[in-house]
Design a protein around this motif. Sequence first.
Motif, PDB file in Angstrom:
ATOM      1  N   LEU A 248       0.828  -1.205   0.000  1.00 23.42           N
ATOM      2  CA  LEU A 248       0.000   0.000   0.000  1.00 23.42           C
ATOM      3  C   LEU A 248       0.865   1.258   0.000  1.00 23.42           C
ATOM      4  O   LEU A 248       0.462   2.294  -0.553  1.00 23.42           O
ATOM      5  CB  LEU A 248      -0.934  -0.014   1.216  1.00 23.42           C
ATOM      6  CG  LEU A 248      -2.066  -1.050   1.172  1.00 23.42           C
ATOM      7  CD1 LEU A 248      -2.816  -1.092   2.498  1.00 23.42           C
ATOM      8  CD2 LEU A 248      -3.042  -0.744   0.032  1.00 23.42           C
ATOM      9  N   VAL A 249       2.047   1.194   0.624  1.00 26.08           N
ATOM     10  CA  VAL A 249       2.985   2.320   0.565  1.00 26.08           C
ATOM     11  C   VAL A 249       3.390   2.573  -0.889  1.00 26.08           C
ATOM     12  O   VAL A 249       3.397   3.724  -1.363  1.00 26.08           O
ATOM     13  CB  VAL A 249       4.227   2.047   1.436  1.00 26.08           C
ATOM     14  CG1 VAL A 249       5.311   3.093   1.170  1.00 26.08           C
ATOM     15  CG2 VAL A 249       3.856   2.019   2.911  1.00 26.08           C
ATOM     16  N   ALA A 250       3.706   1.487  -1.610  1.00 28.19           N
ATOM     17  CA  ALA A 250       4.083   1.617  -3.019  1.00 28.19           C
ATOM     18  C   ALA A 250       2.902   2.124  -3.855  1.00 28.19           C
ATOM     19  O   ALA A 250       3.074   2.925  -4.790  1.00 28.19           O
ATOM     20  CB  ALA A 250       4.572   0.273  -3.551  1.00 28.19           C
ATOM     21  N   PHE A 251       1.682   1.672  -3.519  1.00 30.43           N
ATOM     22  CA  PHE A 251       0.480   2.104  -4.233  1.00 30.43           C
ATOM     23  C   PHE A 251       0.269   3.614  -4.055  1.00 30.43           C
ATOM     24  O   PHE A 251      -0.050   4.335  -5.009  1.00 30.43           O
ATOM     25  CB  PHE A 251      -0.731   1.330  -3.712  1.00 30.43           C
ATOM     26  CG  PHE A 251      -2.027   1.708  -4.374  1.00 30.43           C
ATOM     27  CD1 PHE A 251      -2.421   1.117  -5.553  1.00 30.43           C
ATOM     28  CD2 PHE A 251      -2.871   2.658  -3.790  1.00 30.43           C
ATOM     29  CE1 PHE A 251      -3.623   1.465  -6.167  1.00 30.43           C
ATOM     30  CE2 PHE A 251      -4.061   3.007  -4.383  1.00 30.43           C
ATOM     31  CZ  PHE A 251      -4.443   2.402  -5.579  1.00 30.43           C
ATOM     32  N   ASP A 258       2.546  13.885  -5.037  1.00 29.02           N
ATOM     33  CA  ASP A 258       2.326  15.246  -5.552  1.00 29.02           C
ATOM     34  C   ASP A 258       0.886  15.478  -6.003  1.00 29.02           C
ATOM     35  O   ASP A 258       0.617  16.338  -6.833  1.00 29.02           O
ATOM     36  CB  ASP A 258       3.273  15.544  -6.724  1.00 29.02           C
ATOM     37  CG  ASP A 258       4.729  15.429  -6.322  1.00 29.02           C
ATOM     38  OD1 ASP A 258       5.050  15.790  -5.174  1.00 29.02           O
ATOM     39  OD2 ASP A 258       5.545  14.965  -7.156  1.00 29.02           O
ATOM     40  N   ARG A 259      -0.025  14.703  -5.469  1.00 28.50           N
ATOM     41  CA  ARG A 259      -1.453  14.908  -5.790  1.00 28.50           C
ATOM     42  C   ARG A 259      -2.149  15.438  -4.533  1.00 28.50           C
ATOM     43  O   ARG A 259      -2.135  14.795  -3.496  1.00 28.50           O
ATOM     44  CB  ARG A 259      -2.097  13.594  -6.222  1.00 28.50           C
ATOM     45  CG  ARG A 259      -3.586  13.761  -6.632  1.00 28.50           C
ATOM     46  CD  ARG A 259      -4.273  12.410  -6.672  1.00 28.50           C
ATOM     47  NE  ARG A 259      -3.799  11.582  -7.764  1.00 28.50           N
ATOM     48  CZ  ARG A 259      -4.391  11.502  -8.949  1.00 28.50           C
ATOM     49  NH1 ARG A 259      -5.470  12.232  -9.194  1.00 28.50           N
ATOM     50  NH2 ARG A 259      -3.919  10.707  -9.881  1.00 28.50           N
ATOM     51  N   GLY A 260      -2.752  16.611  -4.620  1.00 26.14           N
ATOM     52  CA  GLY A 260      -3.467  17.177  -3.485  1.00 26.14           C
ATOM     53  C   GLY A 260      -2.542  17.900  -2.526  1.00 26.14           C
ATOM     54  O   GLY A 260      -1.341  18.044  -2.754  1.00 26.14           O
ATOM     55  N   SER A 261      -3.108  18.352  -1.416  1.00 23.49           N
ATOM     56  CA  SER A 261      -2.372  19.191  -0.462  1.00 23.49           C
ATOM     57  C   SER A 261      -1.831  18.397   0.717  1.00 23.49           C
ATOM     58  O   SER A 261      -1.295  18.982   1.653  1.00 23.49           O
ATOM     59  CB  SER A 261      -3.295  20.296   0.061  1.00 23.49           C
ATOM     60  OG  SER A 261      -4.457  19.736   0.645  1.00 23.49           O
ATOM     61  N   SER A 262      -1.947  17.075   0.693  1.00 18.64           N
ATOM     62  CA  SER A 262      -1.464  16.258   1.799  1.00 18.64           C
ATOM     63  C   SER A 262      -0.657  15.090   1.269  1.00 18.64           C
ATOM     64  O   SER A 262      -0.711  14.749   0.080  1.00 18.64           O
ATOM     65  CB  SER A 262      -2.645  15.716   2.622  1.00 18.64           C
ATOM     66  OG  SER A 262      -3.403  14.784   1.847  1.00 18.64           O
ATOM     67  N   LYS A 263       0.090  14.482   2.183  1.00 15.49           N
ATOM     68  CA  LYS A 263       0.785  13.243   1.853  1.00 15.49           C
ATOM     69  C   LYS A 263      -0.116  12.089   2.256  1.00 15.49           C
ATOM     70  O   LYS A 263      -0.373  11.870   3.423  1.00 15.49           O
ATOM     71  CB  LYS A 263       2.123  13.159   2.593  1.00 15.49           C
ATOM     72  CG  LYS A 263       2.878  11.872   2.300  1.00 15.49           C
ATOM     73  CD  LYS A 263       4.163  11.779   3.109  1.00 15.49           C
ATOM     74  CE  LYS A 263       4.868  10.443   2.835  1.00 15.49           C
ATOM     75  NZ  LYS A 263       6.102  10.305   3.655  1.00 15.49           N
ATOM     76  N   LYS A 264      -0.601  11.345   1.263  1.00 19.52           N
ATOM     77  CA  LYS A 264      -1.547  10.271   1.529  1.00 19.52           C
ATOM     78  C   LYS A 264      -0.810   8.958   1.756  1.00 19.52           C
ATOM     79  O   LYS A 264       0.192   8.655   1.116  1.00 19.52           O
ATOM     80  CB  LYS A 264      -2.514  10.119   0.358  1.00 19.52           C
ATOM     81  CG  LYS A 264      -3.722  11.026   0.475  1.00 19.52           C
ATOM     82  CD  LYS A 264      -4.802  10.582  -0.459  1.00 19.52           C
ATOM     83  CE  LYS A 264      -6.090  11.359  -0.314  1.00 19.52           C
ATOM     84  NZ  LYS A 264      -6.120  12.517   0.516  1.00 19.52           N
ATOM     85  N   SER A 265      -1.342   8.178   2.694  1.00 22.40           N
ATOM     86  CA  SER A 265      -0.848   6.818   2.907  1.00 22.40           C
ATOM     87  C   SER A 265      -2.026   5.937   3.266  1.00 22.40           C
ATOM     88  O   SER A 265      -3.066   6.412   3.745  1.00 22.40           O
ATOM     89  CB  SER A 265       0.215   6.791   4.012  1.00 22.40           C
ATOM     90  OG  SER A 265      -0.297   7.302   5.226  1.00 22.40           O
ATOM     91  N   PHE A 266      -1.865   4.646   3.029  1.00 18.95           N
ATOM     92  CA  PHE A 266      -2.922   3.672   3.288  1.00 18.95           C
ATOM     93  C   PHE A 266      -2.329   2.521   4.100  1.00 18.95           C
ATOM     94  O   PHE A 266      -1.158   2.167   3.938  1.00 18.95           O
ATOM     95  CB  PHE A 266      -3.506   3.137   1.976  1.00 18.95           C
ATOM     96  CG  PHE A 266      -3.946   4.211   1.029  1.00 18.95           C
ATOM     97  CD1 PHE A 266      -5.165   4.843   1.185  1.00 18.95           C
ATOM     98  CD2 PHE A 266      -3.128   4.614  -0.026  1.00 18.95           C
ATOM     99  CE1 PHE A 266      -5.566   5.844   0.316  1.00 18.95           C
ATOM    100  CE2 PHE A 266      -3.514   5.606  -0.895  1.00 18.95           C
ATOM    101  CZ  PHE A 266      -4.740   6.226  -0.728  1.00 18.95           C
ATOM    102  N   PHE A 267      -3.144   1.963   4.974  1.00 17.07           N
ATOM    103  CA  PHE A 267      -2.704   0.794   5.735  1.00 17.07           C
ATOM    104  C   PHE A 267      -3.917  -0.030   6.136  1.00 17.07           C
ATOM    105  O   PHE A 267      -5.068   0.416   6.004  1.00 17.07           O
ATOM    106  CB  PHE A 267      -1.872   1.195   6.951  1.00 17.07           C
ATOM    107  CG  PHE A 267      -2.580   2.091   7.939  1.00 17.07           C
ATOM    108  CD1 PHE A 267      -3.310   1.567   9.000  1.00 17.07           C
ATOM    109  CD2 PHE A 267      -2.504   3.474   7.816  1.00 17.07           C
ATOM    110  CE1 PHE A 267      -3.947   2.392   9.908  1.00 17.07           C
ATOM    111  CE2 PHE A 267      -3.131   4.308   8.722  1.00 17.07           C
ATOM    112  CZ  PHE A 267      -3.863   3.761   9.776  1.00 17.07           C
ATOM    113  N   LEU A 268      -3.669  -1.239   6.616  1.00 16.34           N
ATOM    114  CA  LEU A 268      -4.742  -2.150   7.000  1.00 16.34           C
ATOM    115  C   LEU A 268      -5.110  -1.959   8.470  1.00 16.34           C
ATOM    116  O   LEU A 268      -4.244  -1.837   9.333  1.00 16.34           O
ATOM    117  CB  LEU A 268      -4.325  -3.606   6.774  1.00 16.34           C
ATOM    118  CG  LEU A 268      -4.042  -4.032   5.330  1.00 16.34           C
ATOM    119  CD1 LEU A 268      -3.757  -5.529   5.278  1.00 16.34           C
ATOM    120  CD2 LEU A 268      -5.206  -3.689   4.407  1.00 16.34           C
TER     121      LEU A 268
END
Length: 805
Positions: A248-251, A258-268
Amino acid sequence: MWKIYSKIAWRNLKKGKRVTLINIFGLTLGITAAFMLFTVVSYELSYDDFQSNSDRIYRVVTQDEYSDGLAFNPGVSPPMPDALKNDLTGIDALVPVINSSLFVTIDHAVTNTGDNKFIVEDAFFTDSGYAQLFDVEVLAGDLKALDKPGQVVLTESEAKKLFGTWENAFGKSILLAKRVEASVAAIVADIPDNSNFRFNMLASYQTLKSNVEVFEYNFEEWGSFGSNFQLYVMLPKESSADQIDQQLVAFAEKNYKDRGSSKKSFFLQAMNEIHFDSRFEPISGEMIRKATIYTLALIGIFILIMASINFVNLSTAQAIGKSKEVGIRKVMGGSRLQVIGQSFGETFIIVFVSAITSTLAATVLLPYLGKVAEVPDSIRLITPSFLLFSSAIVIGVTLLSGLYPAIILSGFQPIQALKNKIQLAQVGGVSLRRSLVVMQFAIAQILMIATVIAVKQMTEIQSADLGFSKDAVYYFDIPSDEVKDGRLEVLKQRLQSNSQIKSVSLSSDVPSSDNNWGSNFWFDGKREDVQFITSLKYGDADYFGNYGLQFAAGTGFSESDTLKEAVINETMAKKLNITSPDAALGKTITIGGGGPWMTITGVVKDFAQNSLRDEVKPFIIATRKSQYGVLGLKLDKNAGKETLASIEEEFKKVYPDAIYSGTFWDESIANFYQRENQLALVYKIFAVLSIVISSIGLYGLISFLVGQKLKEIGIRKVLGASIPQITFLLSKEFIYLVFIAFAIAFPLGYYLTDQWLQNFSYKTSVPIALYVLVIAVSLLITAATVGFRAVKAALANPVDSLTDE
């Protein structure tokens, strides 16, 4: 032998009826409290434990990192399910679940209910993989139909509501959102109450994807994240969630750099944590903090300890009176082990009777449990886990209450016991009993401190200045799919002509609710995202006056169907580094980036957009007629049921095919704090209970002391001591015990309540007077309990106490 012991134990208990009844009463209070709290705690901990794959199911959640902190979202963007099916490896299943409320229409010919329009809450759009992850009992049909468009599955209860009987529902056609035809492909059993996946309808995911214009989902929009659009995966046995998190980090790097105003991350997020993790709301059902569960369990343990302390105090107070019996038993050849067994037998009988009485009391109180906890009316007391717990309580309380008295009694020397020479030191002195009473009062004072602060916090929240006027505001949902046909303005004008209605406003939402609609934005002509998101609400020109919002600068906007002018709040102005509210006027702002630039016409004073648990967020209010879904009315103070009936009548004239449901805004806001109000009520109940139990404990200790000082009291009376002097002599040391207990309770109570207050951005002050009140109440209870027994001893005839056998 055990039969003889039982008979002797029963005779001893009958002989000391008063003490026996006091012991049973005290233990019954404690055990009943423990049973009720166990029922609540075990129910909360049982959420979704019936799911056979619960240890393998995870939810993909979103974290946004901004310059000023983190934000969490339980949802994902619409394109992510299909993208992750291609990118993720090492999973057994990936299932999207989107929660929605659906307007359902049924042909009159196939329903026996007399109505054909319904709102189905908790309708999940998903696919057949849902049955692979979650346990669902199928009554008719096949859930594989969820892979096809135009297919729905109903629960038994929902099918009965729509069609009269669930058998009548199977295979019938319905209309979703007035435009999408669907067929009832299966009927399933109702989902248990203790689940965060309670649904009334499953609709096929393909139905959603095939009708994006109806359900307003854009499956190409990577930047749209709704909390109701969720994604679940099932991992193979013995697989690690960390491996998927790395993917999910790689995804995120691939799709959101560089998309949007935040750094997005996903996890389970593990399924077993969904009910307890306050960062991510469940897709349906309730959430509770683990700290609340631990608090309830701790209160139950405290109450049981207090009840056991009472037993110890009263039993050791009786010990000297049993010395001759013990002496005779030992002279006749009885061993110390037999005396211990006899003492434990008496304790067991009292505890067992108390447990039976407590079970009956808990059964009677069970229907009222819903007032202090989020439990269903159908909750049961007698379960296998309850039987195991109650058995453990009987054994544990018997050991806790009976061990010390048994050791003391069995240690008496026969000669001294027969000569009635057992001294205070031989029954452990009063120091232990004093320590136990201090522990009781410390617990009671902690609960009193918690009660006073919790009640003060909730009282101040309910009377706090929220930045708007919530009184006499009534609102209801309006059909959003019919906004453009002009009927909204017709309804508004008709309602404005009612003399009992002071103002009317159309909007996307009321100012304060559970909704959190946010967006990135550009500011002051700069075509780049500001480094934080803004919350959004849309409303007409009457929005500010209708809800009593106050301006720090400027005014509201003029009426418009599209984005043209905007109003921001004070927090937004501060975060944009605007020097003063007036300096914000005339600047431009656009939502989402690339949209129409809006001129800022005003800055409203900060108001509570959600509950007072949450901090005030930066906010934009603008006009956008296509997003209106709520009609709010400010009613005259004299408006009554007739006014509400006329509002419904006007609504049905304009929207004869829609469903009407109105709510007073202050009632909606009160629901924000239902859990906290329930917890405050729990504190009240158990603070009173702890005071009662503490009083019994005090009575036990003063009885013990009076028994030891009978001759001293007699001598003092013969020498001329007055009743007040003797009463003061017996009572004074208990004042010290209260202050010692307070010295323990104060720091613990302060720490625990401070931790609870951290859940609120708005916190009450805790003046020293509250702690003075707690200690004053403790002293008053002590004076009443000890004074009664001391006066009784002081009034006794000294001749009786000085007579030597």
